[in-house]
Design a protein around this motif. Sequence first.
Motif, PDB file in Angstrom:
ATOM      1  N   VAL A   1       0.844  -1.195   0.000  1.00  0.00           N
ATOM      2  CA  VAL A   1       0.000   0.000   0.000  1.00  0.00           C
ATOM      3  C   VAL A   1       0.880   1.246   0.000  1.00  0.00           C
ATOM      4  O   VAL A   1       1.714   1.414   0.890  1.00  0.00           O
ATOM      5  CB  VAL A   1      -0.930   0.017   1.235  1.00  0.00           C
ATOM      6  CG1 VAL A   1      -1.651   1.362   1.339  1.00  0.00           C
ATOM      7  CG2 VAL A   1      -1.945  -1.117   1.160  1.00  0.00           C
ATOM      8  N   PRO A   2       0.734   2.145  -0.986  1.00  0.00           N
ATOM      9  CA  PRO A   2       1.538   3.380  -0.992  1.00  0.00           C
ATOM     10  C   PRO A   2       1.063   4.330   0.101  1.00  0.00           C
ATOM     11  O   PRO A   2      -0.138   4.475   0.330  1.00  0.00           O
ATOM     12  CB  PRO A   2       1.291   3.956  -2.384  1.00  0.00           C
ATOM     13  CG  PRO A   2      -0.013   3.390  -2.816  1.00  0.00           C
ATOM     14  CD  PRO A   2      -0.148   2.048  -2.165  1.00  0.00           C
ATOM     15  N   MET A   3       1.992   4.962   0.772  1.00  0.00           N
ATOM     16  CA  MET A   3       1.668   5.886   1.859  1.00  0.00           C
ATOM     17  C   MET A   3       2.076   7.311   1.472  1.00  0.00           C
ATOM     18  O   MET A   3       3.035   7.506   0.724  1.00  0.00           O
ATOM     19  CB  MET A   3       2.375   5.469   3.151  1.00  0.00           C
ATOM     20  CG  MET A   3       2.042   4.053   3.612  1.00  0.00           C
ATOM     21  SD  MET A   3       0.295   3.838   4.057  1.00  0.00           S
ATOM     22  CE  MET A   3       0.267   4.659   5.675  1.00  0.00           C
ATOM     23  N   ASP A   4       1.359   8.285   2.006  1.00  0.00           N
ATOM     24  CA  ASP A   4       1.686   9.682   1.751  1.00  0.00           C
ATOM     25  C   ASP A   4       3.024  10.024   2.384  1.00  0.00           C
ATOM     26  O   ASP A   4       3.431   9.424   3.387  1.00  0.00           O
ATOM     27  CB  ASP A   4       0.604  10.597   2.333  1.00  0.00           C
ATOM     28  CG  ASP A   4      -0.742  10.379   1.669  1.00  0.00           C
ATOM     29  OD1 ASP A   4      -0.753   9.974   0.490  1.00  0.00           O
ATOM     30  OD2 ASP A   4      -1.774  10.612   2.328  1.00  0.00           O
TER      31      ASP A   4
ATOM     32  N   ARG B   1      -2.053  -1.631   6.738  1.00  0.00           N
ATOM     33  CA  ARG B   1      -3.207  -2.535   6.791  1.00  0.00           C
ATOM     34  C   ARG B   1      -4.475  -1.752   7.088  1.00  0.00           C
ATOM     35  O   ARG B   1      -5.527  -1.979   6.464  1.00  0.00           O
ATOM     36  CB  ARG B   1      -2.984  -3.610   7.850  1.00  0.00           C
ATOM     37  CG  ARG B   1      -4.058  -4.723   7.834  1.00  0.00           C
ATOM     38  CD  ARG B   1      -4.013  -5.563   9.090  1.00  0.00           C
ATOM     39  NE  ARG B   1      -4.403  -4.787  10.254  1.00  0.00           N
ATOM     40  CZ  ARG B   1      -5.673  -4.522  10.587  1.00  0.00           C
ATOM     41  NH1 ARG B   1      -6.683  -4.964   9.836  1.00  0.00           N
ATOM     42  NH2 ARG B   1      -5.946  -3.812  11.658  1.00  0.00           N
ATOM     43  N   ARG B   2      -4.398  -0.805   8.049  1.00  0.00           N
ATOM     44  CA  ARG B   2      -5.573  -0.002   8.388  1.00  0.00           C
ATOM     45  C   ARG B   2      -6.025   0.830   7.188  1.00  0.00           C
ATOM     46  O   ARG B   2      -7.221   0.994   6.939  1.00  0.00           O
ATOM     47  CB  ARG B   2      -5.279   0.908   9.583  1.00  0.00           C
ATOM     48  CG  ARG B   2      -5.221   0.184  10.925  1.00  0.00           C
ATOM     49  CD  ARG B   2      -5.372   1.166  12.084  1.00  0.00           C
ATOM     50  NE  ARG B   2      -4.304   2.169  12.074  1.00  0.00           N
ATOM     51  CZ  ARG B   2      -3.145   2.036  12.696  1.00  0.00           C
ATOM     52  NH1 ARG B   2      -2.893   0.928  13.405  1.00  0.00           N
ATOM     53  NH2 ARG B   2      -2.237   2.994  12.657  1.00  0.00           N
ATOM     54  N   LYS B   3      -5.066   1.370   6.446  1.00  0.00           N
ATOM     55  CA  LYS B   3      -5.404   2.159   5.262  1.00  0.00           C
ATOM     56  C   LYS B   3      -6.091   1.293   4.223  1.00  0.00           C
ATOM     57  O   LYS B   3      -7.103   1.702   3.620  1.00  0.00           O
ATOM     58  CB  LYS B   3      -4.140   2.782   4.677  1.00  0.00           C
ATOM     59  CG  LYS B   3      -4.409   3.724   3.510  1.00  0.00           C
ATOM     60  CD  LYS B   3      -3.131   4.435   3.067  1.00  0.00           C
ATOM     61  CE  LYS B   3      -3.427   5.440   1.964  1.00  0.00           C
ATOM     62  NZ  LYS B   3      -2.198   6.178   1.553  1.00  0.00           N
TER      63      LYS B   3
ATOM     64  N   THR C   1     -11.302  -0.736   1.624  1.00  0.00           N
ATOM     65  CA  THR C   1     -12.278  -1.797   1.369  1.00  0.00           C
ATOM     66  C   THR C   1     -13.636  -1.460   1.961  1.00  0.00           C
ATOM     67  O   THR C   1     -14.668  -1.908   1.453  1.00  0.00           O
ATOM     68  CB  THR C   1     -11.799  -3.149   1.932  1.00  0.00           C
ATOM     69  OG1 THR C   1     -11.711  -3.072   3.357  1.00  0.00           O
ATOM     70  CG2 THR C   1     -10.443  -3.528   1.363  1.00  0.00           C
ATOM     71  N   GLN C   2     -13.648  -0.677   3.025  1.00  0.00           N
ATOM     72  CA  GLN C   2     -14.911  -0.312   3.651  1.00  0.00           C
ATOM     73  C   GLN C   2     -15.494   0.975   3.064  1.00  0.00           C
ATOM     74  O   GLN C   2     -16.510   1.475   3.535  1.00  0.00           O
ATOM     75  CB  GLN C   2     -14.713  -0.149   5.162  1.00  0.00           C
ATOM     76  CG  GLN C   2     -14.350  -1.459   5.852  1.00  0.00           C
ATOM     77  CD  GLN C   2     -14.060  -1.288   7.335  1.00  0.00           C
ATOM     78  OE1 GLN C   2     -14.006  -0.172   7.852  1.00  0.00           O
ATOM     79  NE2 GLN C   2     -13.875  -2.395   8.035  1.00  0.00           N
TER      80      GLN C   2
END
Length: 380
Positions: free
Chosen positions: A275-278, A289-291, A296-297
């Motif tokens: 997952v790419p992060m800022d 994982r939270r991102k 997904t939600q």
Amino acid sequence: MSKTMPIAPVFFLPVPLFVQFWGGPKGTAILRLIERETGVSIGISDKTLRKNLLEYPVKAPTKSMQGKLARWIEKLTENPRLKLIVEFGFRQLWGMRTGEADWRGMLYGLSNSSGGALFSQTISYLKQILDEESAYYKKARNYKDQPAELLECLYQEPFYYRYGLPIPDQLLAEATRESPSDPIQHLMKQKMIAHSLMHGCISLQMDILACAEVEWLSENLSAEPEESRYRSILGQILPAPMDDGESVTTPVEMYFIQVRKDFGYESWHDMAEYVPMDAGAEADIESKRRKLVDWTQAKRLPKVEVVDEFLESLIHRRGDYDPIYYQLLYPAAAFIERLLQLFLPGIQKLELSVEDVAAMFGTFHEHFERHKKAAILKSE
């Protein structure tokens, strides 16, 4: 004489909303973008633009609004770069119903863009639907002084029930009897009509998506056997009843579940590494994982370019998958998600069941089969 006539395309979304749902400029931003690029001011406030052009269903603009838009268009023609588009996209269309002109102008623009080359058949099909809808409307106008015939033409024509739910004869007769001067206004208060129109609008969007997916599969997987070539992923991520019987699955969540399944990842945790992060944000695995779970939600839909980067990383580490199909699918999943959210208040007000909601979006399957058969016949 009936005082009320539908003036916007019956099942088409307003163009600004359609563009926004595909990740384009939001609301009046698309008009402000034209202002910045051309240096020609519209001279109309955002509030007035939203009221007259962006609300659903679209209403006829006031004479004052029409005058301001006409003057804006006149100024645009002074710009040589825009003269051809304005001449075709506005001058020939001026006088059409609000909404129809917008769609014809947008389709003209798409036909001359890279997107038009990628989905030329879908754009042609959209033009065909708009032509049919325009003919349907013009036919109904001929009966504006004959209420019973008007209602029959509007709500029992093949074009209407191709997308909308059938309207019982007794409901139309009741509207003519109870409100002979304006039976359409009477009908608009009926829940069955609201449900039928909502079903039709969603079904038309599903028709567009089905046509586009079939076109892409036909053009890009022509070497594949027929049974595997036309495997729809969009059809697998549509809203569907959940086990609790009170809610439906969300398209974006189903999209990411499908990606996880197709790429062979066991869990969100396994995928989260990519997952790419800022810049400046925490980049530990739990934050990622939270991102991903937030994505997904559908708590905050990620931008297309962020998902593209994510898919590139996933695919790079998993083999020889072609990312473009999944990259094209994400905007479609986000479009369906936004469509669901748009109609959610109406769904709740009408007290529709999860089965009703699933049926509206499930019309995709019927449209997909029709477009698939046409593609197979064309290739033979």
